[in-house]
Scaffold this motif. Structure first.
Motif, PDB file in Angstrom:
ATOM      1  N   SER A  35      -5.081   4.222  -0.906  1.00  0.00           N
ATOM      2  CA  SER A  35      -5.647   3.364   0.148  1.00  0.00           C
ATOM      3  C   SER A  35      -5.333   1.894  -0.125  1.00  0.00           C
ATOM      4  O   SER A  35      -5.135   1.106   0.800  1.00  0.00           O
ATOM      5  N   THR A  36      -5.255   1.520  -1.391  1.00  0.00           N
ATOM      6  CA  THR A  36      -4.910   0.135  -1.745  1.00  0.00           C
ATOM      7  C   THR A  36      -3.401  -0.087  -1.685  1.00  0.00           C
ATOM      8  O   THR A  36      -2.926  -1.071  -1.124  1.00  0.00           O
ATOM      9  N   LEU A  37      -2.648   0.833  -2.263  1.00  0.00           N
ATOM     10  CA  LEU A  37      -1.189   0.676  -2.299  1.00  0.00           C
ATOM     11  C   LEU A  37      -0.587   0.570  -0.901  1.00  0.00           C
ATOM     12  O   LEU A  37       0.360  -0.191  -0.683  1.00  0.00           O
ATOM     13  N   GLU A  38      -1.152   1.323   0.045  1.00  0.00           N
ATOM     14  CA  GLU A  38      -0.630   1.297   1.423  1.00  0.00           C
ATOM     15  C   GLU A  38      -0.843  -0.055   2.087  1.00  0.00           C
ATOM     16  O   GLU A  38      -0.136  -0.401   3.030  1.00  0.00           O
ATOM     17  N   LYS A  39      -1.788  -0.833   1.602  1.00  0.00           N
ATOM     18  CA  LYS A  39      -2.024  -2.170   2.159  1.00  0.00           C
ATOM     19  C   LYS A  39      -1.050  -3.199   1.599  1.00  0.00           C
ATOM     20  O   LYS A  39      -0.922  -4.296   2.133  1.00  0.00           O
ATOM     21  N   VAL A  40      -0.385  -2.853   0.502  1.00  0.00           N
ATOM     22  CA  VAL A  40       0.485  -3.805  -0.186  1.00  0.00           C
ATOM     23  C   VAL A  40       1.964  -3.486   0.018  1.00  0.00           C
ATOM     24  O   VAL A  40       2.770  -4.391   0.245  1.00  0.00           O
ATOM     25  N   PHE A  41       2.320  -2.203  -0.062  1.00  0.00           N
ATOM     26  CA  PHE A  41       3.722  -1.802   0.044  1.00  0.00           C
ATOM     27  C   PHE A  41       4.114  -1.529   1.490  1.00  0.00           C
ATOM     28  O   PHE A  41       3.281  -1.143   2.308  1.00  0.00           O
ATOM     29  N   PRO A 121      -8.261   3.994 -16.925  1.00  0.00           N
ATOM     30  CA  PRO A 121      -8.271   3.779 -15.481  1.00  0.00           C
ATOM     31  C   PRO A 121      -7.463   2.530 -15.114  1.00  0.00           C
ATOM     32  O   PRO A 121      -7.482   1.524 -15.817  1.00  0.00           O
ATOM     33  N   MET A 122      -6.746   2.622 -13.996  1.00  0.00           N
ATOM     34  CA  MET A 122      -5.860   1.556 -13.572  1.00  0.00           C
ATOM     35  C   MET A 122      -6.625   0.288 -13.204  1.00  0.00           C
ATOM     36  O   MET A 122      -7.621   0.343 -12.493  1.00  0.00           O
ATOM     37  N   GLN A 123      -6.151  -0.841 -13.720  1.00  0.00           N
ATOM     38  CA  GLN A 123      -6.659  -2.145 -13.304  1.00  0.00           C
ATOM     39  C   GLN A 123      -5.772  -2.610 -12.156  1.00  0.00           C
ATOM     40  O   GLN A 123      -4.604  -2.955 -12.371  1.00  0.00           O
ATOM     41  N   LEU A 124      -6.298  -2.594 -10.961  1.00  0.00           N
ATOM     42  CA  LEU A 124      -5.505  -2.826  -9.754  1.00  0.00           C
ATOM     43  C   LEU A 124      -4.711  -4.117  -9.804  1.00  0.00           C
ATOM     44  O   LEU A 124      -3.495  -4.124  -9.588  1.00  0.00           O
ATOM     45  N   ASN A 125      -5.355  -5.217 -10.084  1.00  0.00           N
ATOM     46  CA  ASN A 125      -4.693  -6.517 -10.056  1.00  0.00           C
ATOM     47  C   ASN A 125      -3.549  -6.577 -11.067  1.00  0.00           C
ATOM     48  O   ASN A 125      -2.447  -7.038 -10.768  1.00  0.00           O
ATOM     49  N   THR A 126      -3.804  -6.089 -12.283  1.00  0.00           N
ATOM     50  CA  THR A 126      -2.779  -6.084 -13.330  1.00  0.00           C
ATOM     51  C   THR A 126      -1.592  -5.218 -12.925  1.00  0.00           C
ATOM     52  O   THR A 126      -0.431  -5.602 -13.090  1.00  0.00           O
TER      53      THR A 126
END
Length: 199
Positions: A35-41, A121-126
């Motif tokens: 849901s986050t990746l689709e907003k960026v890529f 767990p993935m750190q989104l910003n990093t």
């Protein structure tokens, strides 16, 4: 920093022009991250295992700019998936998204030319910063290569139409094109290393 402000810093970035292949076996993590990746890529191709990932890679090979994959996956694990990918594309950037608990896995991924590791767990910003830097570096290399090729073409055109010679700081000839050699009456071997005053 909330998710929307983390994402906003990547608006109008190279990520918006790129296609990501994302493989994650855990359904909840896959959904949340997607849901986050689709907003960026520009486009995100998503799969739950290495077999599905290979199918997506083969179908969209010309589009995929970056791969992020887990190691522990059913049907075909991340190592197997990456081995197949590397046979076809030795240079595509790949990020491993996993919890490392096996030194043998680490060694295998290094041999497969992994670009970087994302620890769960993935750190989104990093993670977005890492992906941005990887794609930005690749884009910059392409620009430099294009400029280098244009300079070679320009030099070839100059060589065909003009007298061209190059000297070092002491005035010694380091390069002479065919026309320069012909007009000067010297061979290239006779000119290289000699002072320009020889002409």
């Amino acid at each position: 920093m909330d998710t929307s402000s983390q994402i906003s810093q990547f608006s109008d970035s190279i990520l918006n022009e790129s296609t990501l292949l994302f493989l994650e076996p855990d359904e909840q993590i896959r959904k949340d991250t997607l849901s986050t990746l689709e907003k960026v890529f520009k486009k995100v191709l998503v799969g739950s295992d290495g077999k599905e990932g290979l199918d997506l890679f083969h179908t969209h090979k010309s589009e995929v700019d970056l791969i992020i994959t887990d190691i522990d996956m059913p049907n075909l694990d991340g190592i197997g998936f990456l081995s197949h990918v590397r046979e076809e594309d030795p240079d595509i950037p790949v990020l491993i998204f996993t919890v490392f608990n096996d030194i043998n896995q680490l060694i295998k991924t290094i041999k497969l030319k992994i670009t970087d590791y994302i620890v769960k767990p993935m750190q989104l910003n990093t993670t977005l910063k890492i992906m941005h830097k990887i794609l930005d570096d690749i884009a910059n290399k392409k620009v430099v290569e294009k400029q280098r090729n244009e300079l070679v073409i320009y030099k070839d055109i100059l060589d065909k139409e003009n007298l061209v010679s190059e000297t070092d700081l002491k005035g010694n000839i380091t390069y002479a094109n065919d026309i320069f050699c012909e007009v000067s009456g010297y061979s290239r071997e006779e000119l290289i290393g000699k002072p320009h005053s020889i002409v």
